[in-house]
Enzyme design. Structure first.
Site, PDB file in Angstrom:
ATOM      1  CG  HIS A  66     -12.616 -10.509  16.044  1.00 52.21           C
ATOM      2  ND1 HIS A  66     -11.518 -10.079  16.752  1.00 52.21           N
ATOM      3  CD2 HIS A  66     -12.176 -11.503  15.249  1.00 52.21           C
ATOM      4  CE1 HIS A  66     -10.459 -10.767  16.383  1.00 52.21           C
ATOM      5  NE2 HIS A  66     -10.835 -11.638  15.471  1.00 52.21           N
ATOM      6  CD  GLU A  98     -14.693  -6.173  17.144  1.00 49.69           C
ATOM      7  OE1 GLU A  98     -14.017  -5.902  16.110  1.00 49.69           O
ATOM      8  OE2 GLU A  98     -14.405  -7.072  17.934  1.00 49.69           O
TER       9      GLU A  98
END
Length: 255
Positions: free
Chosen positions: A161, A14
Protein backbone atom coordinates in the site's frame (compact mmCIF):
# COMPACT_ATOMS: atom_id res chain seq x y z
CA UNK A 1 -17.47 27.07 0.24
CA UNK A 2 -17.51 27.23 -3.58
CA UNK A 3 -16.82 23.96 -5.38
CA UNK A 4 -15.28 23.75 -8.85
CA UNK A 5 -17.40 20.98 -10.36
CA UNK A 6 -14.74 20.30 -13.00
CA UNK A 7 -11.92 19.68 -10.52
CA UNK A 8 -11.52 16.36 -8.70
CA UNK A 9 -8.79 15.49 -6.22
CA UNK A 10 -8.40 11.77 -5.53
CA UNK A 11 -6.74 11.16 -2.18
CA UNK A 12 -5.39 8.37 -0.01
CA UNK A 13 -3.52 8.25 3.30
CA UNK A 14 -1.39 5.79 5.21
CA UNK A 15 -1.41 5.80 9.01
CA UNK A 16 0.48 4.45 11.99
CA UNK A 17 -2.14 1.75 12.62
CA UNK A 18 -4.40 -0.66 10.81
CA UNK A 19 -8.18 -1.12 10.60
CA UNK A 20 -9.68 -1.99 13.93
CA UNK A 21 -7.01 -0.09 15.83
CA UNK A 22 -6.23 2.95 13.71
CA UNK A 23 -8.93 5.35 14.80
CA UNK A 24 -7.69 8.86 15.61
CA UNK A 25 -9.17 8.54 19.09
CA UNK A 26 -6.60 5.86 19.88
CA UNK A 27 -3.82 8.28 19.00
CA UNK A 28 -2.81 7.01 15.58
CA UNK A 29 -1.61 9.57 13.04
CA UNK A 30 -1.19 10.11 9.30
CA UNK A 31 2.25 9.24 7.94
CA UNK A 32 1.65 9.65 4.20
CA UNK A 33 -0.72 11.66 2.01
CA UNK A 34 -1.02 11.09 -1.71
CA UNK A 35 -3.40 12.99 -4.00
CA UNK A 36 -3.82 13.39 -7.77
CA UNK A 37 -5.68 16.13 -9.59
CA UNK A 38 -8.24 15.62 -12.36
CA UNK A 39 -9.61 18.51 -14.38
CA UNK A 40 -12.67 17.89 -16.53
CA UNK A 41 -12.21 14.20 -15.66
CA UNK A 42 -8.68 14.02 -17.04
CA UNK A 43 -5.34 13.66 -15.31
CA UNK A 44 -3.45 16.95 -15.18
CA UNK A 45 -0.17 15.43 -14.01
CA UNK A 46 -0.33 17.58 -10.85
CA UNK A 47 0.04 15.62 -7.61
CA UNK A 48 0.44 16.21 -3.89
CA UNK A 49 2.62 13.71 -2.04
CA UNK A 50 4.28 13.88 1.36
CA UNK A 51 5.52 11.60 4.15
CA UNK A 52 4.96 12.87 7.69
CA UNK A 53 6.64 12.51 11.06
CA UNK A 54 3.81 11.30 13.34
CA UNK A 55 5.58 11.77 16.68
CA UNK A 56 4.73 8.21 17.66
CA UNK A 57 5.72 4.68 16.70
CA UNK A 58 4.26 2.95 13.66
CA UNK A 59 2.57 -0.35 14.52
CA UNK A 60 4.48 -3.42 13.20
CA UNK A 61 1.29 -4.70 11.51
CA UNK A 62 0.96 -1.42 9.63
CA UNK A 63 4.59 -1.58 8.47
CA UNK A 64 3.88 -5.01 6.98
CA UNK A 65 1.14 -3.45 4.85
CA UNK A 66 2.70 -0.18 3.66
CA UNK A 67 6.40 -0.73 4.40
CA UNK A 68 6.89 2.73 5.98
CA UNK A 69 9.23 2.41 8.96
CA UNK A 70 9.92 4.64 11.95
CA UNK A 71 13.49 5.14 10.75
CA UNK A 72 12.29 6.34 7.35
CA UNK A 73 9.94 8.90 8.94
CA UNK A 74 12.46 10.26 11.42
CA UNK A 75 13.48 13.28 9.31
CA UNK A 76 10.14 13.91 7.60
CA UNK A 77 8.11 17.12 8.12
CA UNK A 78 5.20 17.34 10.50
CA UNK A 79 1.67 18.11 9.33
CA UNK A 80 1.96 21.71 10.53
CA UNK A 81 4.76 22.31 8.02
CA UNK A 82 2.74 21.21 5.00
CA UNK A 83 -0.76 22.18 6.16
CA UNK A 84 -1.21 25.30 4.01
CA UNK A 85 0.09 23.60 0.86
CA UNK A 86 -2.26 20.69 1.50
CA UNK A 87 -5.24 22.98 2.07
CA UNK A 88 -4.54 24.84 -1.16
CA UNK A 89 -4.39 21.57 -3.09
CA UNK A 90 -7.74 20.22 -1.94
CA UNK A 91 -9.66 23.47 -1.43
CA UNK A 92 -12.71 23.91 -3.65
CA UNK A 93 -12.43 20.46 -5.25
CA UNK A 94 -14.51 17.31 -5.16
CA UNK A 95 -12.39 15.10 -2.89
CA UNK A 96 -12.72 11.41 -3.82
CA UNK A 97 -11.58 8.90 -1.19
CA UNK A 98 -12.18 5.14 -0.89
CA UNK A 99 -13.85 4.63 2.50
CA UNK A 100 -13.80 8.39 3.02
CA UNK A 101 -14.89 8.51 6.69
CA UNK A 102 -11.64 6.79 7.70
CA UNK A 103 -9.25 9.23 5.96
CA UNK A 104 -11.38 12.30 6.70
CA UNK A 105 -11.32 11.52 10.43
CA UNK A 106 -7.53 11.50 10.39
CA UNK A 107 -7.28 14.71 8.37
CA UNK A 108 -9.72 16.45 10.70
CA UNK A 109 -7.71 15.24 13.68
CA UNK A 110 -4.60 16.96 12.27
CA UNK A 111 -6.54 20.22 11.94
CA UNK A 112 -7.78 19.85 15.52
CA UNK A 113 -4.29 19.21 16.89
CA UNK A 114 -3.20 22.50 15.30
CA UNK A 115 -6.23 24.21 16.86
CA UNK A 116 -7.71 24.95 13.46
CA UNK A 117 -11.45 25.56 13.44
CA UNK A 118 -11.94 23.92 10.04
CA UNK A 119 -12.81 20.45 8.82
CA UNK A 120 -12.37 18.73 5.49
CA UNK A 121 -16.04 19.40 4.67
CA UNK A 122 -15.37 23.14 5.06
CA UNK A 123 -12.76 22.96 2.31
CA UNK A 124 -14.22 20.64 -0.31
CA UNK A 125 -16.99 18.28 -1.31
CA UNK A 126 -16.19 14.73 -0.13
CA UNK A 127 -17.23 11.75 -2.26
CA UNK A 128 -16.82 8.22 -0.91
CA UNK A 129 -15.91 6.00 -3.88
CA UNK A 130 -16.59 2.92 -1.75
CA UNK A 131 -20.20 4.07 -1.35
CA UNK A 132 -20.45 4.63 -5.11
CA UNK A 133 -19.08 1.12 -5.73
CA UNK A 134 -21.55 -0.45 -3.30
CA UNK A 135 -24.42 1.26 -5.11
CA UNK A 136 -23.18 -0.03 -8.47
CA UNK A 137 -22.24 -3.54 -7.29
CA UNK A 138 -24.51 -4.35 -4.32
CA UNK A 139 -23.68 -7.47 -2.38
CA UNK A 140 -20.19 -7.77 -3.90
CA UNK A 141 -16.71 -7.07 -2.55
CA UNK A 142 -15.60 -3.57 -3.48
CA UNK A 143 -12.03 -3.21 -2.26
CA UNK A 144 -9.66 -1.28 -4.50
CA UNK A 145 -7.97 -4.46 -5.74
CA UNK A 146 -11.31 -6.14 -6.48
CA UNK A 147 -12.53 -3.08 -8.39
CA UNK A 148 -9.33 -3.04 -10.44
CA UNK A 149 -9.96 -6.61 -11.53
CA UNK A 150 -13.63 -5.94 -12.24
CA UNK A 151 -12.95 -2.81 -14.28
CA UNK A 152 -9.74 -3.89 -16.02
CA UNK A 153 -7.46 -1.42 -14.21
CA UNK A 154 -3.78 -2.39 -13.96
CA UNK A 155 -2.72 -2.59 -10.31
CA UNK A 156 0.33 -4.81 -10.79
CA UNK A 157 2.57 -2.17 -9.16
CA UNK A 158 0.57 -2.40 -5.92
CA UNK A 159 2.74 -4.89 -4.03
CA UNK A 160 2.54 -2.65 -0.94
CA UNK A 161 0.00 0.00 0.00
CA UNK A 162 1.23 3.50 -0.81
CA UNK A 163 -0.84 6.67 -0.66
CA UNK A 164 0.19 8.20 -3.99
CA UNK A 165 0.06 4.95 -5.95
CA UNK A 166 -3.30 4.07 -4.42
CA UNK A 167 -4.62 7.54 -5.26
CA UNK A 168 -3.48 7.13 -8.89
CA UNK A 169 -5.16 3.72 -9.13
CA UNK A 170 -8.31 4.97 -7.41
CA UNK A 171 -8.52 7.86 -9.88
CA UNK A 172 -8.64 5.38 -12.77
CA UNK A 173 -11.14 3.18 -10.91
CA UNK A 174 -13.42 6.13 -10.13
CA UNK A 175 -13.34 7.40 -13.72
CA UNK A 176 -14.13 3.91 -15.00
CA UNK A 177 -16.99 3.49 -12.52
CA UNK A 178 -18.53 6.83 -13.47
CA UNK A 179 -17.99 6.53 -17.21
CA UNK A 180 -14.97 8.79 -17.71
CA UNK A 181 -11.53 8.97 -19.30
CA UNK A 182 -8.83 6.90 -17.58
CA UNK A 183 -5.72 7.47 -19.69
CA UNK A 184 -3.15 10.19 -18.96
CA UNK A 185 -4.14 13.18 -21.10
CA UNK A 186 -3.05 16.70 -20.29
CA UNK A 187 -5.28 18.44 -22.82
CA UNK A 188 -8.52 19.76 -21.41
CA UNK A 189 -11.64 19.01 -23.40
CA UNK A 190 -14.61 19.49 -21.09
CA UNK A 191 -17.73 17.52 -21.89
CA UNK A 192 -19.71 17.76 -18.66
CA UNK A 193 -23.02 17.23 -20.39
CA UNK A 194 -21.97 13.73 -21.51
CA UNK A 195 -20.72 12.52 -18.13
CA UNK A 196 -23.04 9.92 -16.66
CA UNK A 197 -23.88 9.82 -12.98
CA UNK A 198 -23.49 6.62 -10.97
CA UNK A 199 -27.27 6.09 -10.97
CA UNK A 200 -27.40 6.53 -14.77
CA UNK A 201 -24.60 4.01 -15.22
CA UNK A 202 -26.41 1.46 -13.08
CA UNK A 203 -29.53 1.93 -15.23
CA UNK A 204 -27.48 1.65 -18.43
CA UNK A 205 -25.86 -1.59 -17.27
CA UNK A 206 -29.28 -3.03 -16.42
CA UNK A 207 -30.74 -2.04 -19.80
CA UNK A 208 -27.78 -3.48 -21.72
CA UNK A 209 -27.97 -6.72 -19.77
CA UNK A 210 -31.72 -6.94 -20.41
CA UNK A 211 -31.27 -6.31 -24.13
CA UNK A 212 -28.66 -9.07 -24.40
CA UNK A 213 -30.73 -11.57 -22.44
CA UNK A 214 -32.39 -14.15 -24.74
CA UNK A 215 -35.85 -15.03 -23.47
CA UNK A 216 -37.33 -18.44 -24.17
CA UNK A 217 -41.02 -18.32 -25.17
CA UNK A 218 -43.00 -21.44 -24.16
CA UNK A 219 -46.30 -21.86 -26.02
CA UNK A 220 -49.17 -23.67 -24.25
CA UNK A 221 -50.22 -27.10 -25.41
CA UNK A 222 -53.72 -27.85 -26.71
CA UNK A 223 -54.61 -29.54 -23.40
CA UNK A 224 -53.39 -26.52 -21.41
CA UNK A 225 -55.43 -24.13 -23.57
CA UNK A 226 -58.52 -26.31 -23.13
CA UNK A 227 -58.08 -26.42 -19.36
CA UNK A 228 -57.58 -22.64 -19.26
CA UNK A 229 -60.72 -22.06 -21.33
CA UNK A 230 -62.73 -24.34 -19.05
CA UNK A 231 -61.52 -22.39 -16.00
CA UNK A 232 -62.51 -19.07 -17.61
CA UNK A 233 -65.95 -20.42 -18.45
CA UNK A 234 -66.45 -21.35 -14.78
CA UNK A 235 -65.42 -17.85 -13.68
CA UNK A 236 -67.69 -16.29 -16.30
CA UNK A 237 -70.67 -18.36 -15.12
CA UNK A 238 -70.17 -17.45 -11.45
CA UNK A 239 -69.69 -13.76 -12.27
CA UNK A 240 -72.82 -13.48 -14.36
CA UNK A 241 -71.09 -13.24 -17.73
CA UNK A 242 -68.68 -10.57 -16.46
CA UNK A 243 -65.36 -12.39 -17.01
CA UNK A 244 -63.21 -9.89 -18.90
CA UNK A 245 -60.45 -12.45 -19.47
CA UNK A 246 -62.77 -14.66 -21.47
CA UNK A 247 -64.05 -11.75 -23.54
CA UNK A 248 -60.47 -10.66 -24.25
CA UNK A 249 -59.54 -14.19 -25.30
CA UNK A 250 -62.61 -14.40 -27.57
CA UNK A 251 -61.69 -11.12 -29.24
CA UNK A 252 -58.10 -12.30 -29.69
CA UNK A 253 -59.18 -15.56 -31.28
CA UNK A 254 -61.64 -13.80 -33.59
CA UNK A 255 -58.94 -11.37 -34.78
Amino acid sequence: MQIDENRIVVLDTETTGMSGGSEPQIGHRIIEIGAVELLNRRHTGRNFHVYLQPDREVDPAAIEVHGITNEFLADKPRFAEIEQEFIEFIKGAELVIHNAPFDVAFINQEFTLLKQKITTDDLCKVTDSLKVARQMYPGKKNSLDVLCGRLGIDNSRRTLHGALLDAEILADVYLAMTGGQVSLQLEVDPTPSTVATADQLIEQEYNVASAKRKLTVLMPTADELAAHQKYLEMINKKSGNQCLWEKTLDNTLQS
